[in-house]
Design an enzyme around this catalytic site. Structure first.
Site, PDB file in Angstrom:
ATOM      1  N   LYS A 196       0.569   5.174   8.602  1.00 57.88           N
ATOM      2  CA  LYS A 196       1.109   5.652   7.399  1.00 57.88           C
ATOM      3  C   LYS A 196       0.249   5.758   6.324  1.00 57.88           C
ATOM      4  O   LYS A 196      -0.022   6.759   5.748  1.00 57.88           O
ATOM      5  CB  LYS A 196       2.039   4.385   7.087  1.00 57.88           C
ATOM      6  CG  LYS A 196       2.876   4.153   5.557  1.00 57.88           C
ATOM      7  CD  LYS A 196       2.011   3.357   4.698  1.00 57.88           C
ATOM      8  CE  LYS A 196       1.933   2.053   5.075  1.00 57.88           C
ATOM      9  NZ  LYS A 196       1.163   1.055   3.949  1.00 57.88           N
ATOM     10  N   THR A 245       0.847  -1.135   0.043  1.00 52.04           N
ATOM     11  CA  THR A 245       0.128  -0.168   0.049  1.00 52.04           C
ATOM     12  C   THR A 245       0.629   1.292  -0.005  1.00 52.04           C
ATOM     13  O   THR A 245       1.645   1.578   1.034  1.00 52.04           O
ATOM     14  CB  THR A 245      -0.697   0.054   1.233  1.00 52.04           C
ATOM     15  OG1 THR A 245      -1.783  -1.223   1.219  1.00 52.04           O
ATOM     16  CG2 THR A 245      -1.841   1.295   1.146  1.00 52.04           C
ATOM     17  N   LYS A 258      -7.334   1.416  -2.949  1.00 49.76           N
ATOM     18  CA  LYS A 258      -6.952   0.825  -1.851  1.00 49.76           C
ATOM     19  C   LYS A 258      -6.689   1.954  -0.576  1.00 49.76           C
ATOM     20  O   LYS A 258      -7.178   1.602   0.231  1.00 49.76           O
ATOM     21  CB  LYS A 258      -5.357   0.171  -1.874  1.00 49.76           C
ATOM     22  CG  LYS A 258      -4.897  -0.242  -0.629  1.00 49.76           C
ATOM     23  CD  LYS A 258      -5.718  -1.232   0.183  1.00 49.76           C
ATOM     24  CE  LYS A 258      -4.813  -1.628   1.588  1.00 49.76           C
ATOM     25  NZ  LYS A 258      -5.667  -2.592   2.499  1.00 49.76           N
TER      26      LYS A 258
HETATM   27  P1  NAP Z   1       5.122  -5.711   7.608  1.00 50.60           P
HETATM   28  O1  NAP Z   1       4.841  -7.138   8.493  1.00 50.60           O
HETATM   29  O2  NAP Z   1       5.488  -4.458   8.502  1.00 50.60           O
HETATM   30  O3  NAP Z   1       6.460  -6.237   6.678  1.00 50.60           O
HETATM   31  C1  NAP Z   1       6.813  -5.161   5.913  1.00 50.60           C
HETATM   32  C2  NAP Z   1       7.757  -5.469   4.954  1.00 50.60           C
HETATM   33  O4  NAP Z   1       8.726  -4.588   4.266  1.00 50.60           O
HETATM   34  C3  NAP Z   1       8.974  -6.576   5.703  1.00 50.60           C
HETATM   35  O5  NAP Z   1       9.388  -7.572   4.805  1.00 50.60           O
HETATM   36  C4  NAP Z   1      10.234  -5.463   5.744  1.00 50.60           C
HETATM   37  O6  NAP Z   1      11.398  -6.086   5.911  1.00 50.60           O
HETATM   38  C5  NAP Z   1      10.016  -4.813   4.722  1.00 50.60           C
HETATM   39  N1  NAP Z   1      10.550  -3.389   4.636  1.00 50.60           N
HETATM   40  C6  NAP Z   1      10.216  -2.414   5.455  1.00 50.60           C
HETATM   41  N2  NAP Z   1      11.217  -1.399   5.276  1.00 50.60           N
HETATM   42  C7  NAP Z   1      12.196  -1.765   4.332  1.00 50.60           C
HETATM   43  C8  NAP Z   1      13.109  -1.334   3.694  1.00 50.60           C
HETATM   44  N3  NAP Z   1      13.501   0.178   3.893  1.00 50.60           N
HETATM   45  N4  NAP Z   1      14.034  -1.923   2.738  1.00 50.60           N
HETATM   46  C9  NAP Z   1      13.311  -3.192   2.453  1.00 50.60           C
HETATM   47  N5  NAP Z   1      12.450  -3.810   3.047  1.00 50.60           N
HETATM   48  C10 NAP Z   1      11.828  -2.965   3.865  1.00 50.60           C
HETATM   49  O7  NAP Z   1       3.851  -5.305   6.925  1.00 50.60           O
HETATM   50  P2  NAP Z   1       2.507  -6.239   6.359  1.00 50.60           P
HETATM   51  O8  NAP Z   1       1.588  -6.205   7.456  1.00 50.60           O
HETATM   52  O9  NAP Z   1       3.141  -7.596   5.776  1.00 50.60           O
HETATM   53  O10 NAP Z   1       2.179  -5.252   5.176  1.00 50.60           O
HETATM   54  C11 NAP Z   1       2.764  -5.083   3.936  1.00 50.60           C
HETATM   55  C12 NAP Z   1       2.099  -3.960   2.951  1.00 50.60           C
HETATM   56  O11 NAP Z   1       0.703  -4.615   2.659  1.00 50.60           O
HETATM   57  C13 NAP Z   1       1.930  -2.826   3.813  1.00 50.60           C
HETATM   58  O12 NAP Z   1       1.870  -1.759   2.695  1.00 50.60           O
HETATM   59  C14 NAP Z   1       0.363  -2.899   4.474  1.00 50.60           C
HETATM   60  O13 NAP Z   1       0.121  -1.465   4.671  1.00 50.60           O
HETATM   61  C15 NAP Z   1      -0.254  -3.656   3.442  1.00 50.60           C
HETATM   62  N6  NAP Z   1      -1.299  -4.450   3.742  1.00 50.60           N
HETATM   63  C16 NAP Z   1      -1.379  -5.069   5.060  1.00 50.60           C
HETATM   64  C17 NAP Z   1      -2.143  -5.873   5.722  1.00 50.60           C
HETATM   65  C18 NAP Z   1      -2.384  -6.382   6.843  1.00 50.60           C
HETATM   66  O14 NAP Z   1      -3.301  -7.104   7.269  1.00 50.60           O
HETATM   67  N7  NAP Z   1      -0.949  -6.810   7.388  1.00 50.60           N
HETATM   68  C19 NAP Z   1      -3.480  -5.930   4.990  1.00 50.60           C
HETATM   69  C20 NAP Z   1      -3.686  -5.223   3.635  1.00 50.60           C
HETATM   70  C21 NAP Z   1      -2.244  -4.472   3.178  1.00 50.60           C
HETATM   71  P3  NAP Z   1      11.891  -6.582   7.398  1.00 50.60           P
HETATM   72  O15 NAP Z   1      11.496  -7.883   7.733  1.00 50.60           O
HETATM   73  O16 NAP Z   1      13.381  -6.529   7.323  1.00 50.60           O
HETATM   74  O17 NAP Z   1      11.355  -5.727   8.530  1.00 50.60           O
END
Ligand code: NAP
Length: 296
Positions: free
Chosen positions: A240, A97, A172
Site C-alpha cells: 500500500k 500512513t 513517512k
Molecule cells: P492493521 O493491524 O492492519 O490495522 C488496521 C486498522 O485499520 C484496524 O483497526 C482495522 O480495523 C482498521 N480498518 C481498516 N479498514 C478500515 C475501514 N474501511 N474502516 C474502518 N476501519 C478500518 O495495521 P497496523 O499495522 O496497525 O498499521 C496501522 C497504520 O500504521 C497503517 O497505516 C500502517 O501503514 C502504519 N504503520 C504500521 C507499522 C507496523 O509496524 N505495523 C509501523 C508504522 C506505521 P479491523 O480491526 O476491523 O480490521
C-alpha cells in the site's frame, strides 16, 4: 484521571498505542470496526464507542490509526465518521500512513468543524508501540503540536516536527521508501549468497560488520533465517505504501525507477498469498524463483 481521548483503529499498532494512553491514566473512548478487538481494552478501563463519531464526541484529542486512505475515508470522513463527532477546539491527530491528498482532505474537514489537525504517522513496530517508543513525524501548526505534546509523549520517544500540514505524511513516505528497498535488498543478498553455498549467518554478520550495518538488517535478517514471518508490519501495508509513494511521485513529476521495481516485488508476494504475513516474507518469492531456502 487526565484528559479525554478518542482513539479509532485498534490494529497491530493502534491497540498498543491506546493501551499506553490508558495505562497513563487518560480517559480513552475507543472504536474499532471489529468490535471484539476493542473489548480487549475493557480491562484497562477503556470505554467503547459504537461509531467513530461517538468516539470523537466529547474528546479533547482524537487519534486515528487506520490501515490506509480508504479506511480514513470511511472512518474519519465518511458517514458516522470521526468528523461528525469532532468538537470545535478539539485536536485530531492521524497517525495512519496515508498520502498527502488524504491528509489535506482531513485537514479541510477538521478545520470546517472548528477543530485542529496534525498528520503524525509513526516509525517503529509493535514492540515500540507497546513501550511508548514510537518516532512521530508531525505535520501541521507548531503551536497545535505544542498543545498536544503531553499526550504524544506517552506514545513516543521522539517527535520530529516536519513542517506545515502534510509534511509528516510526506516524511513517512520517504522513510518507508527506504525500508521497502532495504528489506528487498536484504532478501536478494541472502538468496543470492545462499544459492552459491554461503551460510546466511555469515552474510548477515558481514553486512552488520561495516558501514552498511543497520538495526533493521539484523532484526529482519534473523527473522528470515529463523523462518519467523509472524506479522509486525504486513506485506499488504508496505505494498500500500509503495503505491502511495509512486502516486505522490507522479504528482511531483519525480521518477522513482528503483522504487517502482521494488513495489512489483511486494505485489508478487501479495499475489502469492503473503499479504497478511510480515513484509520480510517477501524473501519467499525470491527463494522460490532461485530454488533455495534460507535456514540455519
Ligand atoms: P492493521 O493491524 O492492519 O490495522 C488496521 C486498522 O485499520 C484496524 O483497526 C482495522 O480495523 C482498521 N480498518 C481498516 N479498514 C478500515 C475501514 N474501511 N474502516 C474502518 N476501519 C478500518 O495495521 P497496523 O499495522 O496497525 O498499521 C496501522 C497504520 O500504521 C497503517 O497505516 C500502517 O501503514 C502504519 N504503520 C504500521 C507499522 C507496523 O509496524 N505495523 C509501523 C508504522 C506505521 P479491523 O480491526 O476491523 O480490521
Amino acid at each position: 484521571m487526565k484528559g479525554k481521548i478518542g482513539f479509532v483503529g485498534l490494529g497491530i499498532m493502534g491497540m498498543e498505542m491506546a493501551s499506553c494512553l490508558l495505562k497513563a491514566d487518560y480517559e480513552v473512548t475507543v472504536y474499532n470496526r471489529t468490535r471484539s478487538k476493542a473489548e480487549e481494552l475493557l480491562s484497562l478501563g477503556a470505554k467503547i464507542a459504537d461509531t467513530p463519531s461517538m468516539a470523537a464526541k466529547g474528546s479533547e484529542v482524537v487519534i486515528t490509526m487506520l490501515a490506509d486512505p480508504g479506511a480514513v475515508d470511511e472512518a474519519v470522513l465518511g458517514r458516522d465518521g470521526v468528523i461528525g463527532g469532532l468538537e470545535s477546539g478539539a485536536i485530531l491527530i492521524d497517525c495512519s500512513t496515508v498520502d498527502p491528498v488524504t491528509s489535506s482532505k482531513t485537514l479541510a474537514a477538521a478545520t470546517e468543524t472548528g477543530a485542529r489537525f496534525l498528520d503524525s504517522p509513526v516509525a517503529g513496530s509493535k514492540d515500540d508501540a507497546a513501550n511508548g517508543n514510537l518516532i512521530l513525524m508531525v505535520g501541521g501548526d507548531k503551536e497545535t503540536l505544542d498543545d498536544v505534546r503531553e499526550v504524544l509523549d506517552v506514545i513516543s520517544s521522539k517527535i520530529i516536527y516536519a513542517g506545515p500540514s502534510g509534511s509528516g505524511t510526506m516524511l513517512k513516505l520517504c522513510f518507508n521508501l527506504m525500508v521497502s528497498h532495504m528489506i528487498a535488498a536484504l532478501g536478494e543478498a541472502l538468496v543470492f549468497g545462499v544459492k552459491s553455498g554461503l551460510k546466511p549467518e555469515l552474510i548477515l554478520d558481514t553486512i552488520m560488520a561495516g558501514r552498511i550495518a543497520a538495526p533493521v538488517y539484523e532484526w529482519k535478517g534473523n527473522c528470515i533465517i529463523d523462518r519467523d514471518f509472524s506479522t509486525k508490519f504486513s506485506t499488504k501495508l508496505i505494498h500500500k505504501d509503495l503505491n502511495l509513494i509512486l502516486s505522490a511521485a507522479y504528482s511531483l513529476d519525480t521518477p522513482l525507477p528503483v522504487t517502482a521495481a521494488v513495489k512489483e516485488l511486494y505485489a508478487l508476494a501479495k499475489a502469492r498469498g503473503l499479504g497478511e504475513e510480515d513484509f520480510c516474507s517477501v524473501v519467499k518469492v525470491l527463494e522460490e524463483s532461485a530454488g533455495v531456502k534460507i535456514a540455519r
